[in-house]
Design an enzyme around this catalytic site. Structure first.
Site, PDB file in Angstrom:
ATOM      1  N   SER A  44       4.337  -3.547   4.828  1.00  0.00           N
ATOM      2  CA  SER A  44       4.692  -3.522   6.193  1.00  0.00           C
ATOM      3  C   SER A  44       4.815  -5.260   6.515  1.00  0.00           C
ATOM      4  O   SER A  44       5.452  -5.559   7.549  1.00  0.00           O
ATOM      5  CB  SER A  44       3.383  -3.217   7.021  1.00  0.00           C
ATOM      6  OG  SER A  44       2.239  -3.956   6.941  1.00  0.00           O
ATOM      7  N   CYS A  89     -25.595  -9.769 -10.554  1.00  0.00           N
ATOM      8  CA  CYS A  89     -25.116 -10.195 -11.906  1.00  0.00           C
ATOM      9  C   CYS A  89     -26.411 -10.452 -12.802  1.00  0.00           C
ATOM     10  O   CYS A  89     -27.251 -10.600 -12.763  1.00  0.00           O
ATOM     11  CB  CYS A  89     -24.391 -11.614 -11.521  1.00  0.00           C
ATOM     12  SG  CYS A  89     -24.105 -12.648 -13.249  1.00  0.00           S
ATOM     13  N   ALA A  99       0.785  -1.269   0.114  1.00  0.00           N
ATOM     14  CA  ALA A  99       0.034  -0.049  -0.096  1.00  0.00           C
ATOM     15  C   ALA A  99       0.913   1.243   0.059  1.00  0.00           C
ATOM     16  O   ALA A  99       0.485   2.407  -0.437  1.00  0.00           O
ATOM     17  CB  ALA A  99      -1.011  -0.066   1.036  1.00  0.00           C
ATOM     18  N   HIS A 143      -3.791  -9.930  -4.445  1.00  0.00           N
ATOM     19  CA  HIS A 143      -5.095  -9.814  -3.648  1.00  0.00           C
ATOM     20  C   HIS A 143      -6.142  -9.224  -4.562  1.00  0.00           C
ATOM     21  O   HIS A 143      -7.210  -8.810  -4.393  1.00  0.00           O
ATOM     22  CB  HIS A 143      -4.922  -8.693  -2.661  1.00  0.00           C
ATOM     23  CG  HIS A 143      -3.992  -9.248  -1.529  1.00  0.00           C
ATOM     24  ND1 HIS A 143      -3.488  -8.350  -0.766  1.00  0.00           N
ATOM     25  CD2 HIS A 143      -3.526 -10.379  -1.409  1.00  0.00           C
ATOM     26  CE1 HIS A 143      -2.622  -9.034   0.123  1.00  0.00           C
ATOM     27  NE2 HIS A 143      -2.695 -10.332  -0.168  1.00  0.00           N
TER      28      HIS A 143
END
Ligand SMILES: [Zn+2]
Length: 250
Positions: free
Chosen positions: A199, A157, A27, A124
């Site tokens: 991190s 959907c 990030a 991710h």
């Protein structure tokens, strides 16, 4: 911040000497583009602990209220106005120089690709697409957000009526095995692992740094705060990424 005066110089030497580099990005790479991280001082979950519940897959499936709040959060997300920054652009230079194996990213914002990187593995997932949880149909996120903006609080959907979700990995969802295996292959075929803006607290992404060290690959970590893997790194740099990455990749 503890850094010996010549540590950036050492970092430049180590990066310059590497021919096959895998980057793991987190990030911190996108905060300069106006996208807040999660657990930093101004992080989303630091300021609003309730927001973490929006990232639980089970809550998303079970609770229409969570889905409606998620769609509003997606609609208002700063990513739609964000532009890549100098850190993203430095990594594009690495690829153009033929020295990049892959950018393996924990980010879901697509800014590496917007900057021009093509070899990107999104551990991710991506918030630029939706996925149907029933039939797996993938569509551009913009289509669903248009429906939300027009008043459909929880768009379903169009193919099967199933629940739509951003094509990202929520807490409680496994990673895409193919993407993870490709990331491991990239690490194992590299002579340098450059971990930037992470991190290194979320597994299995962070474990790729351990894998690199285990394989004898040189590790360089650039992150504003300490990480659990700092001891495995040859060089640790705390400088802002928008400065340190262009300096490392010349
Ligand atoms: Zn469907």
């Amino acid at each position: 911040m503890v850094r010996e005066p010549d540590e950036l110089g050492d970092g430049v030497a180590v990066v310059s000497a590497a021919a096959r580099i895998t980057v793991l990005s987190g990030a911190g790479v996108s905060t300069d583009s106006g996208i807040p991280d999660f657990r930093g001082p101004n992080g989303l979950w630091t300021k609003d602990p309730k927001a973490e519940r929006l990232s639980s897959f089970q809550a998303y499936v079970e609770d229409p209220e969570v889905r409606r709040a998620s769609w509003q959060a997606r609609l208002a997300h700063p990513v739609w106005r964000a532009e890549p920054n100098d850190a993203h652009r430095a990594l594009v230079k690495l690829e153009k120089a033929g020295r990049l194996v892959s950018v393996v990213t924990q980010n879901i914002d697509g800014l590496h690709q917007r900057a021009g990187s093509t070899s990107v593995l999104e551990l991710h997932g991506s918030m630029r697409e939706t996925v149907c949880l029933q039939c797996n149909e993938r569509r551009p996120m913009a289509e669903a957000l248009e429906r939300v903006a027009e008043g459909t609080a929880d768009p379903s959907c169009r193919v099967c009526g199933g629940i739509l979700k951003s094509a990202t990995i929520s807490f409680g969802q496994p990673l895409d095995t193919d993407v993870l295996m490709a990331a491991r292959d990239a690490v194992l075929s590299s002579d340098l692992m450059l971990a930037v803006g992470s991190s290194l607290s979320v597994q299995p992404a962070a474990g790729l740094v351990g894998l690199a060290a285990q394989a004898g690959t040189t590790v360089v970590i650039c992150n504003a705060s300490e990480t659990p893997y700092d001891d495995l790194a040859t060089i640790v740099l705390r400088d802002p990424l928008g400065e340190v990455l262009p300096a490392l990749i010349r």
